[in-house]
Motif scaffolding. Sequence first.
Motif, PDB file in Angstrom:
ATOM      1  N   HIS A  13       0.489  -2.486   7.844  1.00  0.00           N
ATOM      2  CA  HIS A  13      -0.173  -3.429   6.951  1.00  0.00           C
ATOM      3  C   HIS A  13      -1.559  -3.721   7.502  1.00  0.00           C
ATOM      4  O   HIS A  13      -1.717  -4.326   8.555  1.00  0.00           O
ATOM      5  N   ARG A  14      -2.556  -3.233   6.760  1.00  0.00           N
ATOM      6  CA  ARG A  14      -3.955  -3.523   7.077  1.00  0.00           C
ATOM      7  C   ARG A  14      -4.644  -3.906   5.782  1.00  0.00           C
ATOM      8  O   ARG A  14      -4.312  -3.393   4.729  1.00  0.00           O
ATOM      9  N   GLY A  15      -5.585  -4.784   5.884  1.00  0.00           N
ATOM     10  CA  GLY A  15      -6.237  -5.239   4.661  1.00  0.00           C
ATOM     11  C   GLY A  15      -5.273  -6.103   3.860  1.00  0.00           C
ATOM     12  O   GLY A  15      -4.868  -7.169   4.304  1.00  0.00           O
ATOM     13  N   GLU A  16      -4.858  -5.617   2.705  1.00  0.00           N
ATOM     14  CA  GLU A  16      -3.982  -6.427   1.840  1.00  0.00           C
ATOM     15  C   GLU A  16      -2.727  -5.685   1.410  1.00  0.00           C
ATOM     16  O   GLU A  16      -1.940  -6.220   0.629  1.00  0.00           O
ATOM     17  N   THR A  17      -2.520  -4.467   1.872  1.00  0.00           N
ATOM     18  CA  THR A  17      -1.384  -3.689   1.393  1.00  0.00           C
ATOM     19  C   THR A  17      -0.698  -2.945   2.540  1.00  0.00           C
ATOM     20  O   THR A  17      -1.242  -2.801   3.639  1.00  0.00           O
ATOM     21  N   TRP A  18       0.526  -2.481   2.253  1.00  0.00           N
ATOM     22  CA  TRP A  18       1.233  -1.605   3.169  1.00  0.00           C
ATOM     23  C   TRP A  18       0.828  -0.166   2.869  1.00  0.00           C
ATOM     24  O   TRP A  18       0.702   0.215   1.710  1.00  0.00           O
ATOM     25  N   GLY A  19       0.637   0.632   3.907  1.00  0.00           N
ATOM     26  CA  GLY A  19       0.255   2.016   3.702  1.00  0.00           C
ATOM     27  C   GLY A  19       0.803   2.919   4.783  1.00  0.00           C
ATOM     28  O   GLY A  19       1.255   2.461   5.844  1.00  0.00           O
ATOM     29  N   ASN A  20       0.781   4.203   4.501  1.00  0.00           N
ATOM     30  CA  ASN A  20       1.179   5.207   5.476  1.00  0.00           C
ATOM     31  C   ASN A  20       0.206   5.168   6.649  1.00  0.00           C
ATOM     32  O   ASN A  20      -1.008   5.215   6.443  1.00  0.00           O
ATOM     33  N   PRO A  21       0.694   5.092   7.886  1.00  0.00           N
ATOM     34  CA  PRO A  21      -0.229   5.038   9.036  1.00  0.00           C
ATOM     35  C   PRO A  21      -1.167   6.224   9.121  1.00  0.00           C
ATOM     36  O   PRO A  21      -2.237   6.125   9.722  1.00  0.00           O
ATOM     37  N   LEU A  22      -0.781   7.368   8.539  1.00  0.00           N
ATOM     38  CA  LEU A  22      -1.606   8.573   8.602  1.00  0.00           C
ATOM     39  C   LEU A  22      -2.558   8.702   7.425  1.00  0.00           C
ATOM     40  O   LEU A  22      -3.319   9.658   7.348  1.00  0.00           O
ATOM     41  N   SER A  23      -2.503   7.736   6.503  1.00  0.00           N
ATOM     42  CA  SER A  23      -3.343   7.790   5.314  1.00  0.00           C
ATOM     43  C   SER A  23      -4.323   6.637   5.315  1.00  0.00           C
ATOM     44  O   SER A  23      -4.038   5.550   5.821  1.00  0.00           O
ATOM     45  N   SER A  24      -5.470   6.863   4.729  1.00  0.00           N
ATOM     46  CA  SER A  24      -6.461   5.786   4.625  1.00  0.00           C
ATOM     47  C   SER A  24      -6.097   4.807   3.515  1.00  0.00           C
ATOM     48  O   SER A  24      -6.584   3.681   3.484  1.00  0.00           O
ATOM     49  N   ASP A  27      10.568  -5.683   9.004  1.00  0.00           N
ATOM     50  CA  ASP A  27       9.130  -5.949   9.076  1.00  0.00           C
ATOM     51  C   ASP A  27       8.799  -6.704  10.356  1.00  0.00           C
ATOM     52  O   ASP A  27       9.514  -7.638  10.751  1.00  0.00           O
ATOM     53  N   TRP A  28       7.719  -6.284  10.993  1.00  0.00           N
ATOM     54  CA  TRP A  28       7.200  -6.969  12.177  1.00  0.00           C
ATOM     55  C   TRP A  28       5.791  -7.446  11.885  1.00  0.00           C
ATOM     56  O   TRP A  28       4.986  -6.726  11.294  1.00  0.00           O
ATOM     57  N   VAL A  29       5.487  -8.675  12.299  1.00  0.00           N
ATOM     58  CA  VAL A  29       4.161  -9.256  12.095  1.00  0.00           C
ATOM     59  C   VAL A  29       3.535  -9.503  13.458  1.00  0.00           C
ATOM     60  O   VAL A  29       4.184 -10.037  14.367  1.00  0.00           O
ATOM     61  N   ARG A  30       2.286  -9.103  13.601  1.00  0.00           N
ATOM     62  CA  ARG A  30       1.581  -9.276  14.866  1.00  0.00           C
ATOM     63  C   ARG A  30       1.542 -10.760  15.257  1.00  0.00           C
ATOM     64  O   ARG A  30       1.087 -11.604  14.460  1.00  0.00           O
ATOM     65  N   PRO A  31       2.025 -11.110  16.473  1.00  0.00           N
ATOM     66  CA  PRO A  31       2.093 -12.523  16.853  1.00  0.00           C
ATOM     67  C   PRO A  31       0.744 -13.226  16.851  1.00  0.00           C
ATOM     68  O   PRO A  31       0.671 -14.442  16.628  1.00  0.00           O
ATOM     69  N   THR A  32      -0.341 -12.485  17.088  1.00  0.00           N
ATOM     70  CA  THR A  32      -1.671 -13.106  17.137  1.00  0.00           C
ATOM     71  C   THR A  32      -2.364 -13.139  15.785  1.00  0.00           C
ATOM     72  O   THR A  32      -3.542 -13.489  15.703  1.00  0.00           O
ATOM     73  N   LEU A  33      -1.625 -12.758  14.737  1.00  0.00           N
ATOM     74  CA  LEU A  33      -2.232 -12.746  13.401  1.00  0.00           C
ATOM     75  C   LEU A  33      -2.610 -14.154  12.971  1.00  0.00           C
ATOM     76  O   LEU A  33      -1.819 -15.089  13.064  1.00  0.00           O
ATOM     77  N   GLU A  34      -3.828 -14.300  12.496  1.00  0.00           N
ATOM     78  CA  GLU A  34      -4.317 -15.590  12.042  1.00  0.00           C
ATOM     79  C   GLU A  34      -4.375 -15.626  10.522  1.00  0.00           C
ATOM     80  O   GLU A  34      -4.418 -14.593   9.847  1.00  0.00           O
ATOM     81  N   ALA A  35      -4.356 -16.814   9.985  1.00  0.00           N
ATOM     82  CA  ALA A  35      -4.413 -16.986   8.537  1.00  0.00           C
ATOM     83  C   ALA A  35      -5.696 -16.366   7.981  1.00  0.00           C
ATOM     84  O   ALA A  35      -6.772 -16.515   8.552  1.00  0.00           O
ATOM     85  N   GLY A  36      -5.535 -15.630   6.882  1.00  0.00           N
ATOM     86  CA  GLY A  36      -6.666 -14.999   6.238  1.00  0.00           C
ATOM     87  C   GLY A  36      -6.932 -13.591   6.674  1.00  0.00           C
ATOM     88  O   GLY A  36      -7.760 -12.893   6.091  1.00  0.00           O
TER      89      GLY A  36
END
Length: 222
Positions: free
Chosen positions: A164-175, A212-221
Amino acid sequence: MRRSRGFTLIELLVAISVMALLAVLSWRSIDGMTRTQTLTQQRADQLLRLQAALGQWGADLDAVTDTQEVSPLDYDGRLLRLTRRDSGETGLDSAGVRVVAWTRVDRQWMRWQSGPLQHRDDLARAWQRAALWSQASAPDAAQRSDADSAVAVAAIDQWQLFYHRGETWGNPLSSVGNESAGTATTTSLPNGVRLVLTLSTGQAMQGTLTRDWVRPTLEAGQ
């Protein structure tokens, strides 16, 4: 005086036959109960083992650390390698880092880890050993250090990862779905990691399992 009358041969044979039948029925009942108990215990052990594996999966991701030498989290479509803080690290007394790898070998979800590493050269060699281990036809026979260890944790038909980067889930090998936010790069830790396991039949749990795992240091926004 009246003569005492005993059992006839036919009566004895009937009694013995009845007792033999009861013994057979009792044995089959006990055998069925034993088989049921054994199967129940096996399924309970499988479930506990899977729960422990998922707990270890989350602990590995929680402890990921960036050594600035190799990617903290690297997935090539088959093998996931990461660098994590050693669990023996307390305060200022650090035992170093470990290289951990997860992959599927012969329908088994497996975990590999190196021993504690404190030097740059040792880290590079452990990173390479993790790749060689996943490529070996017999992982236990692959080149390894005495401190390395590997264990099969669950029977699976396949496994998939999504970042999960940006706003969606995606394949790690795909942009697609991995659009970076701000100054983040594609090698930085994602906001989350989705694990999808297709469990093999004949186990305590079957079908598809998503974690699902969420990065512990993830901040709001973010």
